[in-house]
Design a protein around this motif. Structure first.
Motif, PDB file in Angstrom:
ATOM      1  N   ALA A  26       5.157  13.663  -8.137  1.00 42.48           N
ATOM      2  CA  ALA A  26       4.286  13.012  -9.115  1.00 42.48           C
ATOM      3  C   ALA A  26       3.753  11.683  -8.584  1.00 42.48           C
ATOM      4  CB  ALA A  26       5.039  12.798 -10.427  1.00 42.48           C
ATOM      5  N   ALA A  27       4.601  10.921  -7.894  1.00 45.44           N
ATOM      6  CA  ALA A  27       4.156   9.651  -7.322  1.00 45.44           C
ATOM      7  C   ALA A  27       3.099   9.873  -6.245  1.00 45.44           C
ATOM      8  CB  ALA A  27       5.349   8.899  -6.745  1.00 45.44           C
ATOM      9  N   ARG A  28       3.290  10.927  -5.448  1.00 41.10           N
ATOM     10  CA  ARG A  28       2.327  11.216  -4.382  1.00 41.10           C
ATOM     11  C   ARG A  28       0.988  11.643  -4.974  1.00 41.10           C
ATOM     12  NH1 ARG A  28       4.667  15.424  -0.390  1.00 41.10           N
ATOM     13  NH2 ARG A  28       6.322  13.828  -0.504  1.00 41.10           N
ATOM     14  N   ARG A  29       1.023  12.492  -5.989  1.00 42.08           N
ATOM     15  CA  ARG A  29      -0.225  12.972  -6.595  1.00 42.08           C
ATOM     16  C   ARG A  29      -0.955  11.860  -7.335  1.00 42.08           C
ATOM     17  NH1 ARG A  29       2.498  18.501  -9.043  1.00 42.08           N
ATOM     18  NH2 ARG A  29       2.629  19.650  -7.067  1.00 42.08           N
ATOM     19  N   GLY A  30      -0.218  10.980  -7.970  1.00 44.30           N
ATOM     20  CA  GLY A  30      -0.843   9.903  -8.724  1.00 44.30           C
ATOM     21  C   GLY A  30      -1.130   8.661  -7.907  1.00 44.30           C
ATOM     22  N   GLY A  43       0.796  -1.216   0.000  1.00 43.09           N
ATOM     23  CA  GLY A  43       0.000   0.000   0.000  1.00 43.09           C
ATOM     24  C   GLY A  43       0.832   1.270   0.000  1.00 43.09           C
ATOM     25  N   ARG A  44       2.133   1.134   0.246  1.00 42.71           N
ATOM     26  CA  ARG A  44       3.012   2.307   0.276  1.00 42.71           C
ATOM     27  C   ARG A  44       3.388   2.716  -1.145  1.00 42.71           C
ATOM     28  NH1 ARG A  44       5.996   3.359   5.090  1.00 42.71           N
ATOM     29  NH2 ARG A  44       7.756   4.063   3.862  1.00 42.71           N
ATOM     30  N   GLY A  45       3.053   3.951  -1.485  1.00 42.75           N
ATOM     31  CA  GLY A  45       3.441   4.482  -2.778  1.00 42.75           C
ATOM     32  C   GLY A  45       4.741   5.253  -2.656  1.00 42.75           C
ATOM     33  N   GLY A  46       4.884   6.312  -3.447  1.00 39.02           N
ATOM     34  CA  GLY A  46       6.068   7.145  -3.369  1.00 39.02           C
ATOM     35  C   GLY A  46       7.201   6.666  -4.246  1.00 39.02           C
ATOM     36  N   LEU A  47       8.308   7.366  -4.158  1.00 41.80           N
ATOM     37  CA  LEU A  47       9.489   7.081  -4.982  1.00 41.80           C
ATOM     38  C   LEU A  47      10.511   6.280  -4.197  1.00 41.80           C
ATOM     39  CD1 LEU A  47      11.196   7.587  -7.568  1.00 41.80           C
ATOM     40  CD2 LEU A  47      12.021   9.684  -6.453  1.00 41.80           C
ATOM     41  N   ALA A 103       3.383   3.885  -7.071  1.00 39.84           N
ATOM     42  CA  ALA A 103       4.687   3.458  -6.565  1.00 39.84           C
ATOM     43  C   ALA A 103       5.695   3.550  -7.712  1.00 39.84           C
ATOM     44  CB  ALA A 103       4.620   2.033  -6.034  1.00 39.84           C
ATOM     45  N   GLY A 104       6.703   4.374  -7.537  1.00 45.52           N
ATOM     46  CA  GLY A 104       7.736   4.523  -8.550  1.00 45.52           C
ATOM     47  C   GLY A 104       9.046   3.942  -8.059  1.00 45.52           C
ATOM     48  N   LEU A 105       9.738   3.209  -8.926  1.00 48.85           N
ATOM     49  CA  LEU A 105      11.029   2.612  -8.563  1.00 48.85           C
ATOM     50  C   LEU A 105      12.028   2.927  -9.664  1.00 48.85           C
ATOM     51  CD1 LEU A 105      12.524   0.931  -6.473  1.00 48.85           C
ATOM     52  CD2 LEU A 105      11.894  -1.099  -7.727  1.00 48.85           C
ATOM     53  N   LEU A 106      13.074   3.648  -9.301  1.00 48.05           N
ATOM     54  CA  LEU A 106      14.103   4.051 -10.257  1.00 48.05           C
ATOM     55  C   LEU A 106      15.330   3.183 -10.080  1.00 48.05           C
ATOM     56  CD1 LEU A 106      15.008   6.095 -12.425  1.00 48.05           C
ATOM     57  CD2 LEU A 106      15.825   7.563 -10.579  1.00 48.05           C
ATOM     58  N   LEU A 107      15.741   2.517 -11.157  1.00 43.76           N
ATOM     59  CA  LEU A 107      16.944   1.685 -11.171  1.00 43.76           C
ATOM     60  C   LEU A 107      18.087   2.500 -11.767  1.00 43.76           C
ATOM     61  CD1 LEU A 107      15.399  -1.628 -12.546  1.00 43.76           C
ATOM     62  CD2 LEU A 107      16.057  -1.162 -10.199  1.00 43.76           C
ATOM     63  N   ALA A 162      -1.151   4.289 -13.170  1.00 47.51           N
ATOM     64  CA  ALA A 162      -0.554   2.949 -13.125  1.00 47.51           C
ATOM     65  C   ALA A 162      -0.291   2.554 -11.681  1.00 47.51           C
ATOM     66  CB  ALA A 162       0.744   2.915 -13.927  1.00 47.51           C
ATOM     67  N   ALA A 163      -0.278   1.254 -11.428  1.00 46.07           N
ATOM     68  CA  ALA A 163       0.014   0.780 -10.071  1.00 46.07           C
ATOM     69  C   ALA A 163       1.485   0.977  -9.743  1.00 46.07           C
ATOM     70  CB  ALA A 163      -0.373  -0.688  -9.926  1.00 46.07           C
ATOM     71  N   VAL A 164       2.363   0.670 -10.716  1.00 45.60           N
ATOM     72  CA  VAL A 164       3.811   0.748 -10.510  1.00 45.60           C
ATOM     73  C   VAL A 164       4.463   1.304 -11.767  1.00 45.60           C
ATOM     74  CG1 VAL A 164       5.886  -0.504  -9.837  1.00 45.60           C
ATOM     75  CG2 VAL A 164       3.668  -1.338  -9.079  1.00 45.60           C
ATOM     76  N   VAL A 165       5.474   2.144 -11.575  1.00 44.29           N
ATOM     77  CA  VAL A 165       6.298   2.627 -12.686  1.00 44.29           C
ATOM     78  C   VAL A 165       7.747   2.304 -12.351  1.00 44.29           C
ATOM     79  CG1 VAL A 165       7.072   4.612 -14.027  1.00 44.29           C
ATOM     80  CG2 VAL A 165       4.693   4.478 -13.260  1.00 44.29           C
ATOM     81  N   ILE A 166       8.400   1.529 -13.220  1.00 42.26           N
ATOM     82  CA  ILE A 166       9.810   1.175 -13.053  1.00 42.26           C
ATOM     83  C   ILE A 166      10.580   1.810 -14.193  1.00 42.26           C
ATOM     84  CG2 ILE A 166      11.483  -0.708 -12.955  1.00 42.26           C
ATOM     85  CD1 ILE A 166       9.242  -2.520 -11.986  1.00 42.26           C
TER      86      ILE A 166
END
Length: 275
Positions: free
Chosen positions: A160-164, A44-48, A167-171, A135-139
């Motif tokens: 952007a992750a908070r507003r949308g 349930g935790r979103g964010g970057l 959950a964003g994950l940057l590799l 989207a649920a997740v953006v990688i």
């Protein structure tokens, strides 16, 4: 070490000292009941969040860890889907997600959107827009360095992750080994290495494929300050059938270790190790 990593370490040490002064070290928590780990990987935790390989050869393990987090999030929001953004340089060095492998791990092909970008600036822009899409997740896999991915860029992604509610994950494979020196607005940062293969007696058959195994170091965890020592590595496994992480050796199934690339030219391998 960055200022955020140093503060995490100081808070952890203060809590340990307070526990010792109160009458001894706290009782160890069983791996299956590690509340800190459960909260860290709460779907349930979103964010970057950011995932950096410990070494260049651990980039495949970092990508596998990102996919495991995405599957966990997708259980909560199956209608959202996954957006995977692959930058050209990262795709050439590490390859693209393998459709049949993702499907075997429990991801229906219709829930994956694969986007290609040319440069780090395009990747960060595409990730910011995708985080607003529902989207649920953006990688995103980016070959960005500290010049392209700075505090301002990370703040845009975090907002952007908070507003949308995403959950964003940057590799960041180019930043291998620099997890504690990076400064950003991400809520969490992980350093990932491939898990060591399980011990096997001489002549014994290879075990059947089991859950993915990783070595994890939590360098930054906003909201969980002091829950993790940023210097300590944890062995974890991911069971895709349950979409759950467990600390090794809690899970009794054999482990499947993400392999380092072995089909690259010798010259390319030498250039990677020289970075």
């Amino acid at each position: 070490m960055s200022r955020s990593g140093s503060s995490e370490r100081i808070v952890f040490l203060r809590r340990r000292i307070a526990a010792l002064e109160a009458g001894g070290a706290p009782a160890p928590v069983p791996a299956s009941r590690d509340e800190g780990l459960s909260r860290l990987f709460d779907p349930g935790r979103g964010g970057l969040r950011e995932a950096l390989p410990a070494r260049p050869t651990d980039a495949a393990a970092a990508a596998g860890f990102a996919f495991a987090l995405a599957l966990r999030r997708l259980r909560l929001r199956p209608q959202g889907g996954i957006v995977w953004i692959a930058e050209d340089m990262a795709a050439r060095e590490l390859g693209l997600p393998y459709g049949r492998g993702l499907q075997a791990a429990g991801l229906p092909p219709e829930l994956l959107v694969l986007a290609r970008t040319h440069r780090p600036r395009e990747t960060l822009w595409a990730m910011e827009e995708a985080l607003k899409s529902g989207a649920a997740v953006v990688i995103a896999e980016s070959w960005a360095d500290a010049g392209a991915y700075d505090l301002a860029a990370s703040r845009r992604l975090a907002l952007a992750a908070r507003r949308g509610d995403c959950a964003g994950l940057l590799l960041l494979p180019r930043a291998a080994g620099a997890a504690q020196r990076l400064a950003s607005a991400a809520e969490a940062r992980f350093e990932i290495a491939a898990g060591a293969p399980p011990p096997r007696a001489e002549g014994a058959p290879r075990p059947l494929p089991g859950p993915l195994a990783f070595r994890l170091r939590v360098v930054k965890a906003r909201g969980l300050v002091g829950a993790f020592d940023p210097q300590v590595w944890r062995d974890i496994v991911f069971d895709h059938q349950e979409a759950e992480f467990h600390e090794w050796p809690f899970h009794a199934l054999p482990r499947r270790v993400p392999a380092a690339p072995v089909d690259r030219p010798v010259r390319a391998q030498k250039r990677t190790h020289a970075r």
